[in-house]
Design a protein around this motif. Structure first.
Motif, PDB file in Angstrom:
ATOM      1  N   UNK A 251       0.830  -1.212   0.000  1.00  0.00           N
ATOM      2  CA  UNK A 251       0.000   0.000   0.000  1.00  0.00           C
ATOM      3  C   UNK A 251       0.860   1.257   0.000  1.00  0.00           C
ATOM      4  N   UNK A 252       1.991   1.166   0.693  1.00  0.00           N
ATOM      5  CA  UNK A 252       2.935   2.285   0.699  1.00  0.00           C
ATOM      6  C   UNK A 252       3.393   2.577  -0.724  1.00  0.00           C
ATOM      7  N   UNK A 253       3.708   1.529  -1.465  1.00  0.00           N
ATOM      8  CA  UNK A 253       4.183   1.676  -2.841  1.00  0.00           C
ATOM      9  C   UNK A 253       3.119   2.316  -3.731  1.00  0.00           C
ATOM     10  N   UNK A 254       1.927   1.756  -3.760  1.00  0.00           N
ATOM     11  CA  UNK A 254       0.923   2.293  -4.687  1.00  0.00           C
ATOM     12  C   UNK A 254       0.395   3.654  -4.225  1.00  0.00           C
ATOM     13  N   UNK A 255       0.368   3.849  -2.905  1.00  0.00           N
ATOM     14  CA  UNK A 255      -0.029   5.168  -2.398  1.00  0.00           C
ATOM     15  C   UNK A 255       0.947   6.244  -2.868  1.00  0.00           C
ATOM     16  N   UNK A 256       2.224   5.937  -2.808  1.00  0.00           N
ATOM     17  CA  UNK A 256       3.237   6.910  -3.226  1.00  0.00           C
ATOM     18  C   UNK A 256       3.198   7.125  -4.741  1.00  0.00           C
ATOM     19  N   UNK A 257       2.871   6.079  -5.494  1.00  0.00           N
ATOM     20  CA  UNK A 257       2.729   6.235  -6.949  1.00  0.00           C
ATOM     21  C   UNK A 257       1.582   7.201  -7.253  1.00  0.00           C
ATOM     22  N   UNK A 258       0.501   7.087  -6.479  1.00  0.00           N
ATOM     23  CA  UNK A 258      -0.665   7.944  -6.698  1.00  0.00           C
ATOM     24  C   UNK A 258      -0.497   9.325  -6.065  1.00  0.00           C
ATOM     25  N   UNK A 259       0.580   9.487  -5.278  1.00  0.00           N
ATOM     26  CA  UNK A 259       0.847  10.779  -4.659  1.00  0.00           C
ATOM     27  C   UNK A 259       0.157  10.992  -3.332  1.00  0.00           C
ATOM     28  N   UNK A 260      -0.379   9.904  -2.765  1.00  0.00           N
ATOM     29  CA  UNK A 260      -1.069  10.010  -1.484  1.00  0.00           C
ATOM     30  C   UNK A 260      -0.049   9.868  -0.375  1.00  0.00           C
ATOM     31  N   UNK A 261      -0.354  10.524   0.741  1.00  0.00           N
ATOM     32  CA  UNK A 261       0.503  10.314   1.896  1.00  0.00           C
ATOM     33  C   UNK A 261      -0.321  10.430   3.152  1.00  0.00           C
ATOM     34  N   UNK A 262      -0.159   9.449   4.010  1.00  0.00           N
ATOM     35  CA  UNK A 262      -0.792   9.522   5.320  1.00  0.00           C
ATOM     36  C   UNK A 262       0.312   9.865   6.290  1.00  0.00           C
TER      37      UNK A 262
ATOM     38  N   UNK B  27       4.710   8.387 -16.009  1.00  0.00           N
ATOM     39  CA  UNK B  27       3.562   7.815 -16.710  1.00  0.00           C
ATOM     40  C   UNK B  27       3.756   8.117 -18.191  1.00  0.00           C
ATOM     41  N   UNK B  28       3.818   7.076 -18.999  1.00  0.00           N
ATOM     42  CA  UNK B  28       4.089   7.238 -20.430  1.00  0.00           C
ATOM     43  C   UNK B  28       5.300   8.128 -20.672  1.00  0.00           C
ATOM     44  N   UNK B  29       6.326   7.921 -19.855  1.00  0.00           N
ATOM     45  CA  UNK B  29       7.575   8.643 -20.051  1.00  0.00           C
ATOM     46  C   UNK B  29       7.604  10.056 -19.487  1.00  0.00           C
ATOM     47  N   UNK B  30       6.486  10.490 -18.900  1.00  0.00           N
ATOM     48  CA  UNK B  30       6.432  11.849 -18.347  1.00  0.00           C
ATOM     49  C   UNK B  30       6.516  11.766 -16.822  1.00  0.00           C
ATOM     50  N   UNK B  31       7.462  12.509 -16.261  1.00  0.00           N
ATOM     51  CA  UNK B  31       7.667  12.515 -14.817  1.00  0.00           C
ATOM     52  C   UNK B  31       6.435  13.085 -14.103  1.00  0.00           C
ATOM     53  N   UNK B  32       5.885  12.334 -13.149  1.00  0.00           N
ATOM     54  CA  UNK B  32       4.724  12.837 -12.408  1.00  0.00           C
ATOM     55  C   UNK B  32       5.030  12.960 -10.914  1.00  0.00           C
ATOM     56  N   UNK B  33       6.288  12.724 -10.547  1.00  0.00           N
ATOM     57  CA  UNK B  33       6.650  12.657  -9.121  1.00  0.00           C
ATOM     58  C   UNK B  33       6.298  13.932  -8.364  1.00  0.00           C
TER      59      UNK B  33
END
Ligand SMILES: Nc1ncnc2c1ncn2[C@@H]1O[C@H](COP(=O)(O)OP(=O)(O)O)[C@@H](O)[C@H]1O
Ligand SMILES: [Mg+2]
Length: 242
Positions: free
Chosen positions: A44-55, A66-72
């Protein structure tokens, strides 16, 4: 093959404690990739961080494209707009609303191919939701609730649909039913990253699997390669190779 999602050197810390220790993961166009692993492994930590969520107090380093474009650097809602749609564990529906209202409340977006998922399209994927359209979600079975959550996510026109343990708490019969629905969506062209605790069920439906142990990728490969791996058979399949 093109990577829809490309995660590199991903590290996530909660305060001073590091939960994810440099994970590399790719999801390719049109595949069902899965992250499997025990409770507390960091899924969950991994996918949460991919989606930009943080608790709480979370520090994330590494790259997410995503498709070669940085979304971090993007806020969670911007990642949704870019096409990263996460259905979090045990969430994703409003219990006190009807099935239909749950689906209508999501403003339909268009995907890269200009396709929209109307409420009727969701019913075409999950016919039993149409029968339950006017029922409150609190009255649904766990499997049906997951279908509503997935249906809501589809309305947002994901480029990458991420599902965090959609089978949690479901009866064994329903686990396979929900996973097979997900497989069907992938066969129709959707790209999915599935998180599962159940390695055996994951091997049934996924194209490729990352096995996460204590915040690290312990093994990765196609479902066939993973099934043939003795360490996986011993640790996760009760020693029985199927
Ligand atoms: N908000 C948080 N604050 C501090 N530690 C957390 C938080 N969320 C998860 N952790 C810790 O990170 C590790 C991974 O948790 P999690 O990502 O939820 O694992 P999984 O989804 O695989 O069960 C666990 O040790 C957990 O205790
Ligand atoms: Mg989890």
């Amino acid at each position: 093959m093109n990577a829809v999602l490309d995660v590199q050197e991903f590290r996530v810390r909660y305060g001073h404690s590091e939960a994810l220790h440099g994970v590399d993961l790719q999801v390719r166009e049109g595949e069902l990739a899965a992250v499997a692993g025990a409770n507390g492994a960091g899924k969950s930590t991994l996918v949460g961080a991919v989606a930009g969520w943080s608790r709480g107090k979370v520090t994330v380093t590494g790259s997410v494209a995503l498709d070669g474009v940085d979304v971090a650097g993007l806020a969670p809602h911007r990642r949704v707009a870019a096409g990263i749609v996460l259905v979090p564990e045990g969430k994703g529906v409003f219990e006190n609303l009807t099935v239909e209202d749950n689906l209508r409340l999501v403003r339909a977006a268009r995907d890269a191919r200009g396709r929209r998922y109307s409420v009727e399209d969701v019913y075409a994927v999950f016919p039993q939701l149409k029968e339950r359209a006017t029922k409150k979600c609190s009255t649904l079975s766990g499997g049906e609730r997951q279908m509503v959550a997935i249906g809501r996510a589809l309305r947002a026109a994901p480029r990458l649909l991420i599902l965090d343990e959609p089978s949690v708490g479901l009866a064994p019969r329903l686990v396979l039913e929900v996973l097979q629905h997900i497989r069907q969506l992938v066969d129709e062209g959707l790209t999915v990253l599935l998180v599962e605790q159940n390695v055996r069920a994951t091997l049934e439906v996924a194209d490729r699997i990352y096995l996460l142990e204590q915040g690290k990728v312990a093994a990765e490969g196609s479902a066939g390669e993973m099934r043939a791996d003795d360490r996986i058979a011993e640790a996760y399949l009760g020693g029985l190779r199927t």
